[in-house]
Design a protein around this motif. Sequence first.
Motif, short mmCIF file in Angstrom:
data_model
loop_
_atom_site.label_atom_id
_atom_site.label_comp_id
_atom_site.label_asym_id
_atom_site.label_seq_id
_atom_site.Cartn_x
_atom_site.Cartn_y
_atom_site.Cartn_z
N SER A 1 1.63 3.43 -3.49
CA SER A 1 1.17 4.82 -3.40
C SER A 1 2.30 5.79 -3.71
N GLY B 1 9.33 3.90 -3.48
CA GLY B 1 8.10 3.11 -3.45
C GLY B 1 8.28 1.74 -4.06
N GLU C 1 10.52 9.29 -4.86
CA GLU C 1 9.23 8.68 -4.55
C GLU C 1 9.03 7.38 -5.33
N ALA D 1 3.07 5.84 -7.39
CA ALA D 1 2.08 6.66 -8.10
C ALA D 1 2.38 8.15 -7.93
N HIS D 2 2.76 8.57 -6.72
CA HIS D 2 3.12 9.99 -6.51
C HIS D 2 4.34 10.36 -7.35
N VAL E 1 0.83 -1.21 0.00
CA VAL E 1 0.00 0.00 0.00
C VAL E 1 0.87 1.26 0.00
N VAL E 2 1.83 1.32 0.89
CA VAL E 2 2.69 2.51 0.96
C VAL E 2 3.59 2.60 -0.27
#
Length: 134
Positions: A17, A65, A61, A20-21, A13-14
């Motif tokens: 996410s 990620g 990011e 995607a950012h 999840v983290v």
Amino acid sequence: MLIDLGLLILRLVVGLSFMAHGAQKLFGWFGGYGPKGTGGWMESIGMKPGVVMAVAAGLMEFVGGLLLASGLLTILGAALIILTMAGAIAKVHGKNGYWATANGYELNLLIIAVALAVALTGAGAYSLDALIFG
């Protein structure tokens, strides 16, 4: 076994996410503005050169990620996420106090805590770190 499943869910999840950012900044995906648009905003808050800063933040990011989600070099992935969130606190959210409702650093600190906890505990059995490094 359940701890490893919990770590997998948390990492996915983290990590996804954050990917995607990063993709918002790097490619303009998911409603993002890409390097030029994000860079313009970064310049407006004093981060120059804006496009370079946008690409650097996007890479941190996205790569952070990816590493966290896959559980590969988990400590490095967590460090990239922590650095990104520390920068967001220092440059944008810190001056607004704690609460996210006032654009404060609440969510950034929560993400730092999650990334640090995963770095300290390890990625778990369902990770590339476990597969490669045993």
